[in-house]
Write a protein that holds these residues in place. Structure first.
Motif, PDB file in Angstrom:
ATOM      1  N   UNK A   1      15.275   0.760  -2.030  1.00 55.51           N
ATOM      2  CA  UNK A   1      13.268   0.659  -2.342  1.00 55.51           C
ATOM      3  C   UNK A   1      13.238   2.758  -2.744  1.00 55.51           C
ATOM      4  N   UNK A   2      11.855   1.557  -2.932  1.00 54.80           N
ATOM      5  CA  UNK A   2      10.520   2.729  -3.040  1.00 54.80           C
ATOM      6  C   UNK A   2      10.553   3.164  -1.353  1.00 54.80           C
ATOM      7  N   UNK A   3      10.073   4.726  -2.206  1.00 54.35           N
ATOM      8  CA  UNK A   3       9.272   5.073  -0.710  1.00 54.35           C
ATOM      9  C   UNK A   3       8.194   5.501  -0.716  1.00 54.35           C
ATOM     10  N   UNK A   4       7.348   5.993   0.593  1.00 53.90           N
ATOM     11  CA  UNK A   4       6.538   6.248   0.540  1.00 53.90           C
ATOM     12  C   UNK A   4       5.643   7.221  -0.660  1.00 53.90           C
ATOM     13  N   UNK A   5       5.575   7.549  -1.479  1.00 55.71           N
ATOM     14  CA  UNK A   5       5.329   8.634  -1.658  1.00 55.71           C
ATOM     15  C   UNK A   5       4.696   8.214  -3.014  1.00 55.71           C
ATOM     16  N   UNK A   6       5.929   6.995  -3.798  1.00 55.46           N
ATOM     17  CA  UNK A   6       5.890   6.559  -4.678  1.00 55.46           C
ATOM     18  C   UNK A   6       4.758   4.806  -4.335  1.00 55.46           C
ATOM     19  N   UNK A   7       4.747   4.577  -3.215  1.00 58.78           N
ATOM     20  CA  UNK A   7       4.108   3.178  -2.914  1.00 58.78           C
ATOM     21  C   UNK A   7       2.271   3.781  -3.015  1.00 58.78           C
ATOM     22  N   UNK A   8       2.554   5.168  -2.495  1.00 57.44           N
ATOM     23  CA  UNK A   8       1.099   5.511  -2.717  1.00 57.44           C
ATOM     24  C   UNK A   8       0.979   5.658  -3.983  1.00 57.44           C
ATOM     25  N   UNK A   9       1.292   6.097  -5.022  1.00 56.34           N
ATOM     26  CA  UNK A   9       1.223   6.569  -6.719  1.00 56.34           C
ATOM     27  C   UNK A   9       0.465   5.176  -6.673  1.00 56.34           C
ATOM     28  N   UNK A  10       1.497   4.333  -6.315  1.00 53.98           N
ATOM     29  CA  UNK A  10       1.317   2.905  -7.078  1.00 53.98           C
ATOM     30  C   UNK A  10       0.336   2.476  -6.655  1.00 53.98           C
ATOM     31  N   UNK A  11      -0.517   2.436  -5.189  1.00 52.30           N
ATOM     32  CA  UNK A  11      -1.608   2.107  -4.652  1.00 52.30           C
ATOM     33  C   UNK A  11      -2.638   2.249  -5.161  1.00 52.30           C
ATOM     34  N   UNK A  12      -2.692   3.118  -5.795  1.00 48.03           N
ATOM     35  CA  UNK A  12      -3.687   4.805  -6.294  1.00 48.03           C
ATOM     36  C   UNK A  12      -4.034   3.861  -7.856  1.00 48.03           C
ATOM     37  N   UNK A  13      -3.110   3.379  -8.236  1.00 50.06           N
ATOM     38  CA  UNK A  13      -2.811   2.535 -10.096  1.00 50.06           C
ATOM     39  C   UNK A  13      -3.489   1.177  -9.748  1.00 50.06           C
ATOM     40  N   UNK A  14      -3.058   0.684  -8.683  1.00 54.51           N
ATOM     41  CA  UNK A  14      -3.631  -1.134  -8.541  1.00 54.51           C
ATOM     42  C   UNK A  14      -5.007  -0.883  -8.164  1.00 54.51           C
ATOM     43  N   UNK A  15      -5.903   0.176  -7.443  1.00 52.20           N
ATOM     44  CA  UNK A  15      -7.229   0.567  -6.608  1.00 52.20           C
ATOM     45  C   UNK A  15      -7.447   0.335  -8.042  1.00 52.20           C
ATOM     46  N   UNK A  16      -7.476   1.512  -9.057  1.00 50.66           N
ATOM     47  CA  UNK A  16      -7.853   2.207 -10.097  1.00 50.66           C
ATOM     48  C   UNK A  16      -8.347   0.470 -11.118  1.00 50.66           C
ATOM     49  N   UNK A  17      -7.207  -0.449 -11.039  1.00 51.54           N
ATOM     50  CA  UNK A  17      -7.335  -1.260 -12.405  1.00 51.54           C
ATOM     51  C   UNK A  17      -7.921  -2.242 -11.719  1.00 51.54           C
ATOM     52  N   UNK A  18      -8.317  -2.333 -10.983  1.00 49.49           N
ATOM     53  CA  UNK A  18      -8.550  -3.281  -9.899  1.00 49.49           C
ATOM     54  C   UNK A  18     -10.393  -3.296  -9.722  1.00 49.49           C
ATOM     55  N   UNK A  19     -10.674  -2.794  -9.618  1.00 53.94           N
ATOM     56  CA  UNK A  19     -12.417  -2.217 -10.166  1.00 53.94           C
ATOM     57  C   UNK A  19     -12.354  -2.255 -11.476  1.00 53.94           C
ATOM     58  N   UNK A  20     -12.082  -1.938 -12.430  1.00 61.82           N
ATOM     59  CA  UNK A  20     -12.492  -1.797 -14.156  1.00 61.82           C
ATOM     60  C   UNK A  20     -12.260  -3.443 -14.571  1.00 61.82           C
ATOM     61  N   UNK A  21     -11.034  -3.867 -13.867  1.00 60.94           N
ATOM     62  CA  UNK A  21     -10.979  -5.857 -14.559  1.00 60.94           C
ATOM     63  C   UNK A  21     -11.515  -6.568 -13.395  1.00 60.94           C
ATOM     64  N   UNK A  22     -12.079  -6.066 -12.094  1.00 58.73           N
ATOM     65  CA  UNK A  22     -12.555  -6.731 -10.895  1.00 58.73           C
ATOM     66  C   UNK A  22     -11.305  -7.730 -10.896  1.00 58.73           C
ATOM     67  N   UNK A  23     -10.166  -7.256 -10.549  1.00 59.60           N
ATOM     68  CA  UNK A  23      -8.901  -8.200  -9.970  1.00 59.60           C
ATOM     69  C   UNK A  23      -8.975  -8.091  -8.686  1.00 59.60           C
ATOM     70  N   UNK A  24      -7.274  -8.772  -8.129  1.00 58.81           N
ATOM     71  CA  UNK A  24      -7.438  -8.739  -6.545  1.00 58.81           C
ATOM     72  C   UNK A  24      -5.662  -8.486  -6.368  1.00 58.81           C
ATOM     73  N   UNK A  25      -5.475  -8.261  -5.557  1.00 58.77           N
ATOM     74  CA  UNK A  25      -4.363  -7.311  -4.877  1.00 58.77           C
ATOM     75  C   UNK A  25      -3.996  -7.535  -3.400  1.00 58.77           C
ATOM     76  N   UNK A  26      -3.195  -7.745  -2.452  1.00 63.14           N
ATOM     77  CA  UNK A  26      -3.333  -7.725  -0.765  1.00 63.14           C
ATOM     78  C   UNK A  26      -1.785  -6.999  -0.827  1.00 63.14           C
ATOM     79  N   UNK A  27      -1.490  -6.853   0.462  1.00 66.05           N
ATOM     80  CA  UNK A  27      -0.082  -5.488   0.637  1.00 66.05           C
ATOM     81  C   UNK A  27      -0.261  -6.333   2.539  1.00 66.05           C
TER      82      UNK A  27
END
Length: 673
Positions: A524-550
């Motif tokens: 499965x994905x490793x920690x480094x990939x996850x940190x990149x993915x959550x960074x993109x999700x944070x930017x998307x959520x702030x821009x479009x006012x969307x939600x996500x969970x972990x």
């Protein structure tokens, strides 16, 4: 200019008069456009919309009745498929309707277009006028709300009585938590739902909100992305202010777009005075086709003929032939024509501007082309000599080598013919018009768009990105090639193109990327990939006012597995756990190994409540999973939802604290924070 026929929706959009209302509702659900067109002998006779279904929900109408028994034979507005999308947008707005029935010249049904479709295809310039949402809500629409405990019957009655397309659902704190729309009514009827059910059972949630200062183009893209027709406008305190629909946007863009086109047309015409071709604009006025505008080159060639009939320039019979062809096809290209002793190559296009039939004519003087042809033949002879010298050299190359201007292949080496399994260039051209047709379209490789000059495009890329993929016919396997381009000295139009096989290097590179982003043990994905993915999700959520969970979780008492059964058995437990989790989450979720026996999952567009339910399901799945030779596997879970004030560290910290709460509560449970 884009025409209606280029975007019209044709599939799964109509029913016959004798079909049942139930059939119509099913088709409406499948096409997701909120409408079906009723046809008879392939001629449109009416439409049935989601608003009509909303009106009859609380009646005694039998859904097995034929559509003809309830069809409202309103004045049906149709549009020819050859009209432009700008003309269609004006027609929609002027008649205050949301969609148009599209027909052909014989009034035969073709399909429909909607405001959503038209706005999506408007030129980008239409939105680059600093328009923001607050410009659209100077007279806000009243927001009609219902309590979350309200019944569907109540919501539908309110929408019907107020003739509105939606109601907002509020919780006890008067916060918007969802929205019920006419579209929901269609799916409700199709699913044979219960009118006494709570509105929360069908509402769309979470509510998609925008702010007053958001740009219109961004909101249009957001509505397209989420397949919705309305958004909730909130103020700076996130309090509901108005409901904004696609119709509102279309109404406001109409005036703005018309003004923009006028300015744009003036600028374009000013620019056209500086090019070498003669250009004329022909419009129909009182059943006569007159010259409305000429550029300076046309005036120089023919004199000032503005407000004169086109047949004063082009003979009547010839013009009639040209006009009929252009009207039928929408354009006429590279037609040879003689005007006043001069030879021209003519291009003509057909449009509607401000509801007037308009033709644009471009005349290119080709009188001096004969000398150019002689020069071209001389260059061609020189080229043949140079190629004959090169041919013996390039045939010895192990790489694929060819000479081409990007469209035509002049020559190629033996490796080229062996790779494509052809005997000659003529045989190659029977299968492929151009070399780029053989390129595989893939995100990791270069592939030009249709009608794009691929040589010019690939030269804009860095050398490391000049890589194409082509299927080798002998092995039926895709190969990767770097592309090297060098101009041919005797003819700058042609290039020597070298394709070097780097398949083995590319495969090795992809392996390195996989190893860099995936956990070696579990896959499965490793920690480094996850940190990149959550960074993109944070930017998307702030821009479009969307939600996500972990979800953060680890295996209970994992050390005992290693101590009692050995590390190999412990590794087997982790691999089995990863497989179970991966099989029970969505493809859009990002599942990663966080470290040791600890794992983390990113859940886009997911609320805390849904994330808790998923975590509980995963907990049960693990609990029932058996690994031979070891006791039952259990895990403790911590869940957290993104909040506007969060950064990556604060969000993960809350999930970690929730995980420790789960461990303190006896393990094998789910906690959230």
């Amino acid at each position: 200019m884009l025409l209606i026929k280029d975007i019209v929706l044709t599939d799964n959009i109509s029913v016959e008069l004798h079909d049942t209302l139930e059939d119509a509702i099913r088709v409406m659900c499948e096409n997701k456009q909120g409408v079906v067109v009723v046809i008879s002998n392939n001629i449109p006779v009416g439409v049935l919309t989601e608003r009509d279904i909303l009106h009859i929900i609380n009646t005694d109408v039998n859904y097995s009745s034929q559509v003809s028994t309830i069809l409202n034979l309103r004045n049906l507005i149709t549009v020819n498929s050859k009209r432009t999308i700008e003309y269609a947008l004006h027609l929609l707005i002027d008649n205050n309707i949301r969609r148009l029935v599209v027909v052909d010249e014989k009034n035969t049904f073709v399909g429909i277009i909607t405001q959503d479709m038209l706005i999506k295809h408007l030129e980008e310039d239409s939105f680059q006028t600093n328009l923001i949402i607050s410009h659209f809500i100077k007279s806000p629409k009243s927001i009609v709300c219902v309590d979350s405990k309200s019944k569907l019957r109540d919501a539908f009655e309110i929408m019907n009585e107020n003739n509105i397309g939606s109601v907002v659902v509020q919780n006890e704190q008067k916060e918007p938590i969802g929205i019920v729309t006419e579209k929901d009514a269609i799916y409700f009827v199709n699913d044979k739902g219960d009118l006494t059910a709570d509105v929360t059972s069908v509402m769309s949630h979470p509510v998609v909100c925008v702010e007053e200062n958001d740009k219109v183009r961004d909101v249009v893209l957001l509505m397209e992305q989420k397949s919705i027709r309305r958004v909730l406008v909130v103020d700076e305190l996130s309090q509901p202010k108005s409901v904004l629909t696609v119709r509102d946007i279309a109404q406001n863009l109409k005036g703005n777009y018309g003004h923009l086109l006028e300015i744009k047309l003036k600028n374009v015409k000013r620019t056209l005075n500086y090019i070498g071709e003669s250009i004329l604009e022909i419009v129909e006025d009182n059943n006569e086709q007159v010259i409305q505008w000429m550029n300076e080159k046309a005036v120089e060639n023919f004199g000032n003929l503005v407000d004169r009939s086109i047949i004063e320039l082009i003979k009547n019979d010839l013009w009639n032939d040209i006009y009929e062809k252009v009207k039928d096809l929408g354009k006429c290209e590279k037609c040879k024509i003689n005007i006043r002793g001069l030879h021209f190559e003519m291009m003509c296009s057909y449009h509607y501007i401000k509801n007037k039939e308009t033709l644009l004519i471009i005349l290119r003087d080709i009188s001096e082309f004969e000398n150019a042809i002689i020069d071209a033949n001389k260059k061609s002879e020189d080229l043949v000599k140079e190629i004959n010298i090169l041919q013996g050299v390039i045939d010895q190359q192990n790489n694929i080598v060819l000479v081409s201007d990007g469209t035509n292949i002049v020559s190629a080496n033996k490796k080229f013919f062996d790779f494509f399994q052809v005997e000659s260039l003529d045989e190659f051209k029977k299968v492929h018009n151009t070399l780029p047709e053989t390129f595989i379209s893939h995100k990791n490789f270069f592939s030009p768009k249709e009608d794009e000059n691929w040589i010019e495009k690939i030269q804009t890329l860095s050398p490391k990105d000049r890589v194409v993929s082509i299927v080798e016919l002998q092995s039926v396997e895709p190969k990767a090639f770097t592309v090297q381009l060098n101009k041919l000295s005797s003819d700058e139009r042609n290039y020597v193109i070298t394709l070097t096989d780097i398949t083995d290097i590319k495969i090795e590179s992809q392996k390195h990327y996989f190893n860099a982003t995936h956990d070696a043990l579990t896959g499965i994905y490793n920690r480094a990939y996850f940190l990149d993915a959550i960074k993109e999700e944070l930017e998307k959520s702030r821009r479009y006012k969307s939600i996500f969970s972990i979800i953060l979780f680890d295996v209970d008492f994992f050390k005992k597995f290693n101590d009692n059964y050995g590390h190999l058995k412990g590794d087997e437990v982790l691999k089995r756990l990863a497989k179970v989790i991966d099989d029970n989450i969505r493809k859009s979720d990002v599942f990663s190994r966080w470290g040791g026996e600890e794992f983390i999952i990113l859940l886009p567009e997911t609320s805390l409540e849904k994330a808790e339910l998923l975590a509980e399901n995963l907990r049960k799945r693990l609990q029932s999973t058996e690994v031979k030779g070891v006791p039952r596997i259990t895990a403790s879970f911590g869940v957290s939802q993104f909040a506007p004030k969060d950064d990556r560290n604060t969000l993960i910290k809350r999930a970690d604290e929730a995980l420790y709460n789960a461990k303190d509560s006896g393990r094998n449970c789910v906690k959230s924070k």
